[in-house]
Design a protein around this motif. Structure first.
Motif, PDB file in Angstrom:
ATOM      1  N   ASN A  14      -1.529  -3.476   3.573  1.00 46.88           N
ATOM      2  CA  ASN A  14      -0.356  -4.271   3.900  1.00 46.88           C
ATOM      3  C   ASN A  14       0.775  -3.717   3.210  1.00 46.88           C
ATOM      4  O   ASN A  14       0.799  -3.076   2.178  1.00 46.88           O
ATOM      5  CB  ASN A  14      -0.800  -5.831   3.225  1.00 46.88           C
ATOM      6  N   ALA A  66       4.012  -6.984   6.786  1.00 41.14           N
ATOM      7  CA  ALA A  66       4.378  -8.191   6.420  1.00 41.14           C
ATOM      8  C   ALA A  66       4.964  -7.950   4.779  1.00 41.14           C
ATOM      9  O   ALA A  66       4.363  -7.461   4.079  1.00 41.14           O
ATOM     10  CB  ALA A  66       3.508  -9.638   6.553  1.00 41.14           C
ATOM     11  N   ARG A  67       5.713  -8.992   4.229  1.00 42.79           N
ATOM     12  CA  ARG A  67       5.586  -9.348   2.871  1.00 42.79           C
ATOM     13  C   ARG A  67       4.631 -10.097   2.608  1.00 42.79           C
ATOM     14  O   ARG A  67       3.882 -10.811   3.186  1.00 42.79           O
ATOM     15  CB  ARG A  67       7.108 -10.100   2.290  1.00 42.79           C
ATOM     16  N   ALA A  68       3.960  -9.685   1.277  1.00 45.07           N
ATOM     17  CA  ALA A  68       2.737 -10.680   0.630  1.00 45.07           C
ATOM     18  C   ALA A  68       2.919 -11.974   0.463  1.00 45.07           C
ATOM     19  O   ALA A  68       2.215 -12.688   0.937  1.00 45.07           O
ATOM     20  CB  ALA A  68       2.417  -9.950  -0.424  1.00 45.07           C
ATOM     21  N   GLU A  69       4.114 -12.379   0.459  1.00 43.08           N
ATOM     22  CA  GLU A  69       4.504 -13.792   0.349  1.00 43.08           C
ATOM     23  C   GLU A  69       4.402 -14.398   1.547  1.00 43.08           C
ATOM     24  O   GLU A  69       4.144 -15.767   1.739  1.00 43.08           O
ATOM     25  CB  GLU A  69       5.932 -14.140  -0.298  1.00 43.08           C
ATOM     26  N   ARG A  89      -1.627  -1.667  -6.436  1.00 40.28           N
ATOM     27  CA  ARG A  89      -0.975  -0.672  -7.482  1.00 40.28           C
ATOM     28  C   ARG A  89       0.381  -0.621  -7.283  1.00 40.28           C
ATOM     29  O   ARG A  89       0.992  -0.270  -6.240  1.00 40.28           O
ATOM     30  CB  ARG A  89      -1.743   0.713  -7.299  1.00 40.28           C
ATOM     31  N   THR A  94       7.403  -2.349   4.411  1.00 40.32           N
ATOM     32  CA  THR A  94       8.329  -1.354   5.094  1.00 40.32           C
ATOM     33  C   THR A  94       7.603  -1.006   6.160  1.00 40.32           C
ATOM     34  O   THR A  94       6.429  -0.253   6.110  1.00 40.32           O
ATOM     35  CB  THR A  94       8.861  -0.320   3.888  1.00 40.32           C
ATOM     36  N   THR A 137       0.761  -1.279  -0.021  1.00 39.16           N
ATOM     37  CA  THR A 137      -0.051  -0.241   0.126  1.00 39.16           C
ATOM     38  C   THR A 137       0.785   1.156   0.033  1.00 39.16           C
ATOM     39  O   THR A 137       0.504   2.235  -0.390  1.00 39.16           O
ATOM     40  CB  THR A 137      -0.983  -0.039   1.299  1.00 39.16           C
ATOM     41  N   GLY A 138       2.098   1.087   0.243  1.00 38.15           N
ATOM     42  CA  GLY A 138       3.181   2.264   0.516  1.00 38.15           C
ATOM     43  C   GLY A 138       2.388   3.493   1.399  1.00 38.15           C
ATOM     44  O   GLY A 138       2.110   3.005   2.621  1.00 38.15           O
TER      45      GLY A 138
HETATM   46  N1  SAM Z   1       0.471   1.115  -3.874  1.00 40.12           N
HETATM   47  C1  SAM Z   1       1.271   2.204  -3.486  1.00 40.12           C
HETATM   48  C2  SAM Z   1       0.943   3.363  -4.553  1.00 40.12           C
HETATM   49  O1  SAM Z   1       0.516   2.969  -5.547  1.00 40.12           O
HETATM   50  O2  SAM Z   1       1.101   4.403  -4.292  1.00 40.12           O
HETATM   51  C3  SAM Z   1       2.885   2.042  -3.349  1.00 40.12           C
HETATM   52  C4  SAM Z   1       3.448   1.879  -4.579  1.00 40.12           C
HETATM   53  S1  SAM Z   1       5.278   1.578  -4.114  1.00 40.12           S
HETATM   54  C5  SAM Z   1       5.795   1.809  -5.822  1.00 40.12           C
HETATM   55  C6  SAM Z   1       5.363  -0.074  -3.872  1.00 40.12           C
HETATM   56  C7  SAM Z   1       5.221  -0.451  -2.511  1.00 40.12           C
HETATM   57  O3  SAM Z   1       5.057  -1.851  -2.322  1.00 40.12           O
HETATM   58  C8  SAM Z   1       6.282  -0.098  -1.579  1.00 40.12           C
HETATM   59  O4  SAM Z   1       6.084   0.651  -0.452  1.00 40.12           O
HETATM   60  C9  SAM Z   1       6.916  -1.379  -1.239  1.00 40.12           C
HETATM   61  O5  SAM Z   1       7.548  -1.633   0.281  1.00 40.12           O
HETATM   62  C10 SAM Z   1       5.763  -2.417  -1.244  1.00 40.12           C
HETATM   63  N2  SAM Z   1       6.037  -3.904  -1.449  1.00 40.12           N
HETATM   64  C11 SAM Z   1       6.845  -4.220  -2.667  1.00 40.12           C
HETATM   65  N3  SAM Z   1       7.044  -5.743  -2.639  1.00 40.12           N
HETATM   66  C12 SAM Z   1       6.313  -5.908  -1.386  1.00 40.12           C
HETATM   67  C13 SAM Z   1       5.758  -7.133  -1.095  1.00 40.12           C
HETATM   68  N4  SAM Z   1       6.352  -8.607  -1.476  1.00 40.12           N
HETATM   69  N5  SAM Z   1       5.037  -7.346  -0.015  1.00 40.12           N
HETATM   70  C14 SAM Z   1       4.390  -6.057   0.692  1.00 40.12           C
HETATM   71  N6  SAM Z   1       4.809  -5.026   0.034  1.00 40.12           N
HETATM   72  C15 SAM Z   1       5.509  -4.918  -0.756  1.00 40.12           C
END
Ligand code: SAM
Length: 238
Positions: A98, A125-128, A146, A101, A77-78
């Motif tokens: 989710n 958590a990591r999505a995995e 997104r 970071t 979600t960032g």
């Molecule tokens: N969804 C937000 C948006 O569109 O503004 C954030 C996009 S940002 C480019 C990608 C985000 O996905 C980052 O905050 C990163 O930490 C998170 N992310 C990347 N891989 C991930 C994973 N495997 N599990 C959870 N978060 C993840």
């Protein structure tokens, strides 16, 4: 007086935002700009751009799915997009945000509390990892993301979290069609079926955004998602 966000949400997506909801979006815009000075949350902080590229873009999901009382998860979600605007506009939803970071989740927890949102949960958590946890696996009616990963890898993050009969929506740009073409194997293995790719045109944006809609038609085999990092390193592709 009707705000521009209220007007555009109504005109574009048939979403009615109350004055209180509109004011909450203004608060969010202020918080996002303030926190962005301390940490790198988003490249977009100018209020008009935030309205279009974060808020309206997030709310566009409402054009393809009926948002009532579903359990929704927004993966990666960032700074809270698309899940946070959806939770603000549709209080009947229960939205899990989710994010891998922790620092970004600190910001999210702050704004969720500042806005008094009772329908938002956070998941660090990591999505995995989440996809292998009983309390998250196959628990969501709607799984969103997104700008997180290319579709073949992203589907391995998202589909395990969806209930059979639920939906996954990946918010994409112009690469949506190529990514969908590359996703046949991931869909087959993970139990998804591509339903549609719907173009979304936002005000003052030159290009359409695309909502890639996937239905979860079968249970995902227990081996998926694989270990953190594997879906992007070795995406399920023929
Ligand atoms: N969804 C937000 C948006 O569109 O503004 C954030 C996009 S940002 C480019 C990608 C985000 O996905 C980052 O905050 C990163 O930490 C998170 N992310 C990347 N891989 C991930 C994973 N495997 N599990 C959870 N978060 C993840």
């Amino acid at each position: 007086m009707t705000s521009i966000l209220q007007q555009q949400a109504a005109d574009l997506f048939n979403i009615t935002l109350t004055d209180a909801q509109s004011a909450a979006f203004d608060t969010l815009t202020t918080e996002l700009a303030e926190w962005n000075e301390k940490m790198n949350l988003t490249a977009i902080t100018e209020p008009d751009a935030v309205r279009v590229r974060h808020y309206l873009d997030s709310l566009s999901v409402a054009t393809v799915v009926d948002l009532q009382d579903q359990h929704v998860i927004d993966v990666g979600t960032g700074a809270g997009f698309p899940g946070l605007p959806l939770a603000m506009a549709f209080p009947g939803l229960t939205v899990t945000l989710n994010e891998a970071t922790g620092k970004k989740l600190k910001y999210i927890e702050h704004v969720v509390s500042a806005l008094g949102l009772s329908n938002v949960k956070t998941l660090h958590a990591r999505a995995e990892e989440a996809g292998q946890q009983t309390r998250h696996r196959a628990k969501y009616d709607l799984v969103l993301a997104r700008a997180v990963a290319r579709l073949p890898a992203l589907l391995e993050y998202l589909l395990p979290l969806a209930k059979v009969g639920g939906a996954v929506i990946a918010m994409k740009g112009s690469t949506a069609f190529i990514e969908a073409d590359d996703s046949g194997e991931a869909l087959r293995v993970l139990g998804g079926e591509l339903k549609d790719i719907i173009p979304i045109r936002l005000p003052e944006m030159e290009y359409d955004h695309q909502l890639v809609i996937v239905e979860k038609v079968k249970k995902t085999p227990g081996a998926y998602p694989r270990k953190p990092g594997t879906p992007t390193r070795e995406p399920l592709m023929e």
